[in-house]
Design a protein around this motif. Structure first.
Motif, PDB file in Angstrom:
ATOM      1  N   VAL A 115     -45.744  11.077 -18.557  1.00  0.00           N
ATOM      2  CA  VAL A 115     -45.443  12.056 -17.057  1.00  0.00           C
ATOM      3  C   VAL A 115     -46.170  10.988 -16.475  1.00  0.00           C
ATOM      4  N   ARG A 116     -45.372  10.978 -14.661  1.00  0.00           N
ATOM      5  CA  ARG A 116     -45.990   9.719 -13.533  1.00  0.00           C
ATOM      6  C   ARG A 116     -46.958  10.850 -12.518  1.00  0.00           C
ATOM      7  N   ASP A 117     -47.589   9.935 -12.320  1.00  0.00           N
ATOM      8  CA  ASP A 117     -48.892  10.340 -10.629  1.00  0.00           C
ATOM      9  C   ASP A 117     -48.603  12.176 -10.954  1.00  0.00           C
ATOM     10  N   VAL A 118     -49.254  11.924 -11.769  1.00  0.00           N
ATOM     11  CA  VAL A 118     -49.819  13.439 -12.133  1.00  0.00           C
ATOM     12  C   VAL A 118     -51.141  14.339 -11.310  1.00  0.00           C
ATOM     13  N   ASP A 119     -51.225  15.187 -10.409  1.00  0.00           N
ATOM     14  CA  ASP A 119     -52.006  15.631  -9.514  1.00  0.00           C
ATOM     15  C   ASP A 119     -51.385  17.227  -9.886  1.00  0.00           C
ATOM     16  N   THR A 120     -53.184  17.930 -10.581  1.00  0.00           N
ATOM     17  CA  THR A 120     -53.131  19.117 -11.236  1.00  0.00           C
ATOM     18  C   THR A 120     -54.264  19.861 -11.436  1.00  0.00           C
ATOM     19  N   LEU A 171     -63.937  27.572 -23.290  1.00  0.00           N
ATOM     20  CA  LEU A 171     -62.917  27.392 -21.863  1.00  0.00           C
ATOM     21  C   LEU A 171     -63.470  26.544 -21.106  1.00  0.00           C
ATOM     22  N   PHE A 172     -62.453  25.294 -20.697  1.00  0.00           N
ATOM     23  CA  PHE A 172     -62.208  23.964 -19.656  1.00  0.00           C
ATOM     24  C   PHE A 172     -61.288  23.584 -18.735  1.00  0.00           C
ATOM     25  N   ARG A 173     -62.527  23.777 -17.447  1.00  0.00           N
ATOM     26  CA  ARG A 173     -61.026  23.579 -15.320  1.00  0.00           C
ATOM     27  C   ARG A 173     -61.791  22.265 -15.802  1.00  0.00           C
ATOM     28  N   SER A 174     -60.694  21.918 -15.233  1.00  0.00           N
ATOM     29  CA  SER A 174     -59.779  20.814 -14.685  1.00  0.00           C
ATOM     30  C   SER A 174     -59.555  20.285 -13.203  1.00  0.00           C
ATOM     31  N   ASP A 175     -59.970  19.559 -12.376  1.00  0.00           N
ATOM     32  CA  ASP A 175     -58.571  18.565 -11.726  1.00  0.00           C
ATOM     33  C   ASP A 175     -58.313  17.089 -12.221  1.00  0.00           C
ATOM     34  N   LEU A 176     -57.079  16.956 -12.193  1.00  0.00           N
ATOM     35  CA  LEU A 176     -56.968  15.718 -12.750  1.00  0.00           C
ATOM     36  C   LEU A 176     -55.560  15.341 -12.351  1.00  0.00           C
ATOM     37  N   ARG A 177     -55.815  14.277 -12.047  1.00  0.00           N
ATOM     38  CA  ARG A 177     -55.085  12.677 -10.872  1.00  0.00           C
ATOM     39  C   ARG A 177     -55.159  11.786 -11.743  1.00  0.00           C
ATOM     40  N   THR A 178     -53.723  11.237 -12.053  1.00  0.00           N
ATOM     41  CA  THR A 178     -53.496   9.859 -12.790  1.00  0.00           C
ATOM     42  C   THR A 178     -52.382   9.995 -12.934  1.00  0.00           C
ATOM     43  N   PRO A 179     -51.846   8.081 -12.371  1.00  0.00           N
ATOM     44  CA  PRO A 179     -51.251   7.335 -12.431  1.00  0.00           C
ATOM     45  C   PRO A 179     -49.815   7.625 -14.046  1.00  0.00           C
ATOM     46  N   SER A 180     -50.185   7.797 -14.745  1.00  0.00           N
ATOM     47  CA  SER A 180     -50.068   8.001 -15.868  1.00  0.00           C
ATOM     48  C   SER A 180     -50.361   8.772 -16.995  1.00  0.00           C
ATOM     49  N   LEU A 181     -49.572  10.327 -18.074  1.00  0.00           N
ATOM     50  CA  LEU A 181     -50.181  11.062 -18.772  1.00  0.00           C
ATOM     51  C   LEU A 181     -48.989  10.240 -19.905  1.00  0.00           C
ATOM     52  N   GLU A 182     -49.755  10.437 -20.947  1.00  0.00           N
ATOM     53  CA  GLU A 182     -48.492  10.122 -22.565  1.00  0.00           C
ATOM     54  C   GLU A 182     -49.345  11.318 -22.940  1.00  0.00           C
ATOM     55  N   LEU A 183     -48.043  11.678 -23.418  1.00  0.00           N
ATOM     56  CA  LEU A 183     -47.684  12.593 -24.513  1.00  0.00           C
ATOM     57  C   LEU A 183     -47.315  12.984 -25.619  1.00  0.00           C
ATOM     58  N   ALA A 184     -47.845  13.784 -26.534  1.00  0.00           N
ATOM     59  CA  ALA A 184     -47.462  13.352 -27.643  1.00  0.00           C
ATOM     60  C   ALA A 184     -46.038  13.948 -28.270  1.00  0.00           C
ATOM     61  N   PRO A 185     -45.977  13.436 -29.053  1.00  0.00           N
ATOM     62  CA  PRO A 185     -44.579  13.434 -29.481  1.00  0.00           C
ATOM     63  C   PRO A 185     -44.221  14.517 -30.915  1.00  0.00           C
ATOM     64  N   LEU A 186     -43.212  14.982 -30.925  1.00  0.00           N
ATOM     65  CA  LEU A 186     -42.474  15.978 -30.373  1.00  0.00           C
ATOM     66  C   LEU A 186     -42.356  16.894 -32.489  1.00  0.00           C
ATOM     67  N   SER A 187     -42.197  17.621 -32.817  1.00  0.00           N
ATOM     68  CA  SER A 187     -42.167  17.717 -34.181  1.00  0.00           C
ATOM     69  C   SER A 187     -40.989  17.265 -34.847  1.00  0.00           C
ATOM     70  N   SER A 188     -40.611  17.355 -34.590  1.00  0.00           N
ATOM     71  CA  SER A 188     -39.153  16.511 -34.656  1.00  0.00           C
ATOM     72  C   SER A 188     -39.349  14.504 -34.281  1.00  0.00           C
ATOM     73  N   GLY A 189     -40.713  14.382 -34.173  1.00  0.00           N
ATOM     74  CA  GLY A 189     -40.993  13.194 -34.276  1.00  0.00           C
ATOM     75  C   GLY A 189     -40.174  12.259 -33.225  1.00  0.00           C
ATOM     76  N   ARG A 190     -39.372  12.965 -32.054  1.00  0.00           N
ATOM     77  CA  ARG A 190     -39.048  12.473 -30.586  1.00  0.00           C
ATOM     78  C   ARG A 190     -40.010  12.497 -30.039  1.00  0.00           C
ATOM     79  N   SER A 191     -39.879  10.596 -29.267  1.00  0.00           N
ATOM     80  CA  SER A 191     -41.356  10.754 -28.103  1.00  0.00           C
ATOM     81  C   SER A 191     -40.501  11.477 -26.888  1.00  0.00           C
ATOM     82  N   LEU A 192     -41.721  11.369 -26.008  1.00  0.00           N
ATOM     83  CA  LEU A 192     -41.187  11.633 -24.568  1.00  0.00           C
ATOM     84  C   LEU A 192     -41.807  10.549 -24.179  1.00  0.00           C
ATOM     85  N   GLU A 193     -41.193  10.653 -22.569  1.00  0.00           N
ATOM     86  CA  GLU A 193     -41.593   9.744 -21.385  1.00  0.00           C
ATOM     87  C   GLU A 193     -43.185  10.001 -20.801  1.00  0.00           C
TER      88      GLU A 193
END
Length: 448
Positions: A26-31, A2-24
Motif C-alpha cells: 500500500v502506497r502513501d499511507v496516511d491514517t 489498546l493501541f493508538r496510532s497516527d501512521l504515515r509511510t510511503p509503503s506498507l507491506e502486507l502479509a500474504p493471504l491464507s491462500s498464499g497469494r501475495s499482495l502489492e
C-alpha cells in the motif's frame, strides 16, 4: 489491549493471504486508528485512511472492523461511513481477489459511485462456505450493461445482498438506463422507483424486477424485466421486458421500437405517425440467447392508443389528421385501426392500415369508409393518385351534398405505383344522399 496510532509511510507491506497469494504494498499511507483486543474480540476503528493501492486512490473516513473468534469459526463485521465503489472494484480486479465468473462479471459491470452507511456481516464456520450480509445506501451508483441486463447511471437507493441473492430498492431522480441490445440511444428519466431482485442457485442466476415506476416529463411509465442465465449450457438464456406508458407524444414509438426491428418499418413509422398524443400504450420484448450453436431469437410487440394524430401513411396520398387509433407493431408488421379521422376535410370511419415488411415486396393496405361533402370527395380524388387514374377528368367538376364511399388500397412501399403492383378500389357503391342517387361502377382497379 489498546493501541493508538497516527501512521504515515510511503509503503506498507502486507502479509500474504491464507491462500498464499501475495499482495502489492500500500502506497502513501496516511491514517489514524485505534486497535482494541479483549476476550477474543479484535476491533479496529479508523478515523481516516488515505492511500494508493493497485492504481486506486483510497480515501475512507470512519471505518470500523470487528473480528470475534469462537470455537469452530467466528463472526466479522465492517462498517463505513462512505465507500468508493469504483476504487474497491479496481482493487478487487487488480489484486486478483475477484477471479473466475465473479471477476469477469465485475470487469464487465465496471461499477462506480458510492455506498453510504455500508455494513458487512460475515459468519465463518469450519467446513462451510462463509455466509455474509451486506447492506448500504447507493449514491450516484452506475453499472454498465451486462448479459442483456440494462446499464444504469446515477442510481440511488438501498441495497442488500447475501451469498444466494439480494435486492435493491431504487428511489432516484435523473437516472439513465442503457439497453445497447435494444436501443442506440440511452433512456433518460426524471424519476424511477421500484425493487430489483437477484438470486443465485443451482440452476443459475436470475435478475427480476418488481413493478418499476418511471417518469419522463409528463409521461409516466411502468415496467418489469427479467434476466435468466442458466448454468446448463444446453438451456437457453432469456431476457424479457414489458413497459406500459401513459400520457406521451405520438413520437414515443421512435424511443420504444428497438433498432432490431426492420429499418424500413421504423422509417415508415417515423414518417407516418407525425403528431398526436398517446393516451396509453404497451411494449413487450423477449430475447433468447446463449444457445450452444450461438444462435439467438427475439420478438417485439408495441401497441399505442393515440388521439388527435396525423398519419401520413403513403407519400403519394394526403395525410389523415385528427386520427383516433390503435397502433400495433408485431415484428415486421404494423396495424393501425382508427375509428375517426379526416383527409382533406373528408371524414374517415372504420379505418384499417396494414404495413407488411416481412414480404420481399413491402406492402401498404388501407381500408376506410369516407363520408364527405361532394366537393371534399372531389378534392380527395384530385389530390391523390386517383387523379392519375381518372386522367384528370374530374378536376373541373363541382358539386355539393353528402357523399359516402368505401376506400380500398393495396399499394407498394418504396416503389412507384404501377398497374401491375397496385390496387386502388374495388367494385363499390358511392351514395349521393342529397339526391338519393346511387351510381354503381368498377372503381379504378389497377390490378389485372
Amino acid at each position: 489491549m489498546l493501541f493508538r496510532s497516527d501512521l504515515r509511510t510511503p509503503s506498507l507491506e502486507l502479509a500474504p493471504l491464507s491462500s498464499g497469494r501475495s499482495l502489492e504494498p500500500v502506497r502513501d499511507v496516511d491514517t489514524r486508528f485505534v486497535f482494541r483486543y479483549a476476550g477474543g474480540v479484535s476491533t479496529l476503528d479508523v478515523d481516516h485512511l488515505k492511500a494508493g493501492w493497485y492504481a486506486q486512490d483510497v480515501d475512507i473516513h470512519h471505518l470500523s472492523l470487528r473480528r470475534a473468534e469462537q470455537p469452530g469459526g467466528g463472526n466479522d463485521a465492517l462498517a463505513a461511513e462512505y465507500l468508493d465503489v469504483g476504487a474497491i472494484a479496481g482493487i478487487a480486479m487488480g489484486s486478483g481477489l475477484a477471479q473466475g465468473p465473479w471477476g469477469d462479471a465485475l470487469r464487465d459491470l465496471a461499477p462506480y459511485g458510492g455506498l453510504a452507511n455500508a455494513h458487512l456481516d460475515l459468519q465463518r464456520r469450519e467446513g462451510q462456505p462463509p455466509q455474509f450480509r451486506f447492506r448500504g445506501r447507493l449514491e450516484d451508483f452506475s453499472v454498465s450493461p451486462w448479459r442483456s441486463a440494462p446499464g444504469v447511471r446515477n442510481a440511488r437507493g438501498y441495497v442488500e445482498l447475501g451469498r444466494e441473492g439480494g435486492f435493491v430498492d431504487l428511489d432516484t431522480q435523473a437516472i439513465t438506463l442503457e439497453f445497447p441490445k435494444l436501443y442506440t440511444e440511452d433512456l433518460d428519466f426524471d424519476a424511477l422507483r421500484g425493487r430489483v431482485r437477484w438470486t443465485l442457485g443451482d440452476e443459475g442466476l436470475g435478475v427480476v424486477s418488481e413493478l418499476l415506476e418511471m417518469q419522463q416529463d409528463q409521461t409516466r411509465f411502468s415496467a418489469r424485466f427479467g434476466l435468466h442465465l442458466n448454468r446448463d449450457p444446453a438451456v437457453e438464456d432469456e431476457f424479457t421486458l414489458a413497459v406500459g406508458v401513459r400520457n406521451a407524444d405520438a413520437s414515443l414509438h421512435e424511443q420504444l421500437v428497438p433498432y432490431g426491428v426492420s429499418k424500413e418499418l421504423r422509417a415508415w413509422l417515423g414518417r407516418a405517425v407525425r403528431a398526436g398524443h398517446v393516451d396509453a400504450g404497451g411494449f413487450a420484448y423477449r430475447s433468447a440467447f446463449g444457445r450452444p450453436d450461438g444462435s439467438h431469437s427475439s420478438a417485439v410487440e408495441l401497441a399505442l392508443d393515440v388521439s388527435d394524430a396525423t398519419v401520413d401513411y403513403h407519400p403519394d396520398w394526403p395525410p389523415a389528421s385528427g386520427v383516433r387509433a390503435r397502433v400495433e407493431v408485431d415484428g415486421s408488421h404494423t396495424r393501425v385501426e382508427a375509428d375517426a379521422g379526416d383527409v382533406l376535410g373528408a371524414r374517415l370511419r372504420d379505418v384499417l392500415v396494414e404495413v407488411d415488411m416481412g414480404a420481399d415486396a413491402h406492402r401498404l393496405r388501407v381500408g376506410a369508409r369516407v363520408e364527405a361533402d361532394l366537393g371534399q370527395a372531389l378534392s380527395l380524388v384530385n389530390g391523390s393518385p386517383l387523379a392519375a387514374i381518372t386522367r384528370g377528368a374530374l378536376r373541373d367538376w363541382r358539386g355539393s351534398g353528402p357523399v359516402s364511399a368505401d376506400l380500398d388500397l393495396d399499394l407498394p412501399l418504396g416503389a412507384a405505383i404501377r398497374r401491375e403492383n397496385a390496387r386502388i378500389g374495388d367494385r363499390k357503391s358511392t351514395r349521393l344522399n342529397s339526391s338519393h342517387l346511387v351510381i354503381s361502377y368498377a372503381v379504378f382497379c389497377l390490378k389485372k
